[in-house]
Design a protein around this motif. Structure first.
Motif, PDB file in Angstrom:
ATOM      1  N   ASP A 176      -4.336   3.797  -1.601  1.00 13.51           N
ATOM      2  CA  ASP A 176      -4.360   2.341  -1.496  1.00 13.51           C
ATOM      3  C   ASP A 176      -4.938   1.825  -0.186  1.00 13.51           C
ATOM      4  OD1 ASP A 176      -2.747   1.755  -3.955  1.00 13.51           O
ATOM      5  OD2 ASP A 176      -1.283   2.955  -2.848  1.00 13.51           O
ATOM      6  N   TYR A 186       0.835  -1.197   0.000  1.00 14.19           N
ATOM      7  CA  TYR A 186       0.000   0.000   0.000  1.00 14.19           C
ATOM      8  C   TYR A 186       0.875   1.252   0.000  1.00 14.19           C
ATOM      9  CZ  TYR A 186      -3.067  -3.707   1.535  1.00 14.19           C
ATOM     10  OH  TYR A 186      -3.737  -4.895   1.627  1.00 14.19           O
ATOM     11  N   TYR A 226      -0.965   5.907   1.530  1.00 13.02           N
ATOM     12  CA  TYR A 226      -1.718   5.674   2.763  1.00 13.02           C
ATOM     13  C   TYR A 226      -2.332   7.002   3.197  1.00 13.02           C
ATOM     14  CZ  TYR A 226      -2.097   3.693   7.588  1.00 13.02           C
ATOM     15  OH  TYR A 226      -2.516   3.213   8.816  1.00 13.02           O
TER      16      TYR A 226
END
Length: 170
Positions: free
Chosen positions: A38, A9, A12
């Motif tokens: 993400d 990810y 963030y």
């Protein structure tokens, strides 16, 4: 033990109602998702538990629609209630080992690192990823201990293989 050490990810988002500049939080979150976020962390410090739970449920519906993980800040009970992907706690919040003992199979655990010596803490055994805040001082988070800077991130990276989340005026 951590559920999964991989952390795919790269973008963030930490979001709160206050930080949405008068726009609806769900609208801001959806626009951020459409823009490439993400994973989302809901961080509400000034909200009643019932309002936080209601907001977390609504955001969970949105994140599920887009298959985006939801992390709840500090409130383990809310994270469990909404079946969040994870929980993020600070040094003064619930201890990662306690969370892992009760919910380790249900929640990934993020932990805020305030000092590099905390990498030696037994709590690290239960931590899936680390939050480094702030990288540079920011008005949105005033209760921080260390302004990490780029050298601080390098130093931490050399001392742990945990995924790192850099937060704050980058």
């Amino acid at each position: 033990m951590p559920i999964n050490s991989s952390f795919p990810y790269p973008l963030y988002l930490v979001i709160s109602e206050r930080d949405c500049a008068g726009r609806p939080l769900l609208w801001v979150a959806e626009e951020a998702i459409r823009g490439g976020v993400d994973i989302i962390q809901l961080r509400e410090k000034e909200m009643s538990t019932s309002s936080f739970l209601k907001q977390a449920r609504a955001l969970k519906t949105l994140t599920d629609k887009f298959n985006i993980p939801l992390v709840i800040n500090d409130a383990v009970d809310i994270a469990v209630a909404v079946e969040a992907w994870g929980i993020h706690v600070g040094q003064q919040d619930s201890a990662p080992l306690e969370i892992a003992e009760k919910f380790g199979d249900r929640l990934r655990i993020g932990w805020s690192l305030e000092d590099i010596n905390q990498l030696e803490s037994p709590q690290m055994k239960a931590v899936d990823h680390l939050g480094l805040s702030p990288i540079y001082a920011t008005a949105t988070k005033k209760d921080t201990i260390t302004e990490w800077g780029i050298e601080g991130i390098r130093n931490i990276r050399q001392n742990t293989d945990k995924p790192l989340i850099a937060i704050g005026r980058m």
